[in-house]
Motif scaffolding. Sequence first.
Motif, mmCIF file in Angstrom:
data_model
loop_
_atom_site.group_PDB
_atom_site.id
_atom_site.type_symbol
_atom_site.label_atom_id
_atom_site.label_comp_id
_atom_site.label_asym_id
_atom_site.label_seq_id
_atom_site.Cartn_x
_atom_site.Cartn_y
_atom_site.Cartn_z
ATOM 1 N N UNK A 118 1.583 6.833 -6.831
ATOM 2 C CA UNK A 118 -0.195 7.833 -7.286
ATOM 3 C C UNK A 118 0.973 9.149 -6.747
ATOM 4 N N UNK A 119 1.778 9.137 -5.570
ATOM 5 C CA UNK A 119 2.367 11.180 -5.827
ATOM 6 C C UNK A 119 3.448 10.852 -6.837
ATOM 7 N N UNK B 207 -3.727 3.893 6.281
ATOM 8 C CA UNK B 207 -3.639 4.458 8.104
ATOM 9 C C UNK B 207 -4.061 3.823 9.118
ATOM 10 N N UNK B 208 -5.444 3.235 7.910
ATOM 11 C CA UNK B 208 -6.181 1.915 8.798
ATOM 12 C C UNK B 208 -5.169 0.827 9.159
ATOM 13 N N UNK B 209 -4.122 0.194 8.289
ATOM 14 C CA UNK B 209 -3.628 -0.362 8.747
ATOM 15 C C UNK B 209 -2.209 0.013 9.797
ATOM 16 N N UNK C 136 0.869 -1.539 0.133
ATOM 17 C CA UNK C 136 0.220 0.045 0.376
ATOM 18 C C UNK C 136 0.814 1.186 -0.130
ATOM 19 N N UNK C 137 2.054 1.675 0.515
ATOM 20 C CA UNK C 137 2.933 2.431 0.896
ATOM 21 C C UNK C 137 3.931 2.335 -0.825
ATOM 22 N N UNK D 193 -5.994 9.725 -1.600
ATOM 23 C CA UNK D 193 -6.834 10.417 -0.030
ATOM 24 C C UNK D 193 -6.970 8.650 -0.233
ATOM 25 N N UNK D 194 -8.081 7.595 -0.800
ATOM 26 C CA UNK D 194 -8.813 6.669 -0.224
ATOM 27 C C UNK D 194 -7.048 5.778 -0.140
#
Length: 67
Positions: free
Chosen positions: A33-34, A51-53, A26-27, A44-45
């Motif tokens: 994407x950045x 953050x949830x992970x 995910x990172x 944003x998603x």
Amino acid sequence: MRRPHLRPYALIAHRRMEDVENYGDAIRFRENLLAEAGDQTRLEECERFCVELEDELQSYLVASHGA
């Protein structure tokens, strides 16, 4: 590193390798994407997912360390 206080838990992280690998994926996806100046909505998603992970891993690692 976004949460440096989690470094001491590295020795017990192997218990949650799938979650750690998912977080890494995910990172990397977020970083791509950045770099590409990708779709802001997807970014944003992805950020929310990261953050949830992070929160889930932190909860598990802190609880495991105290056990």
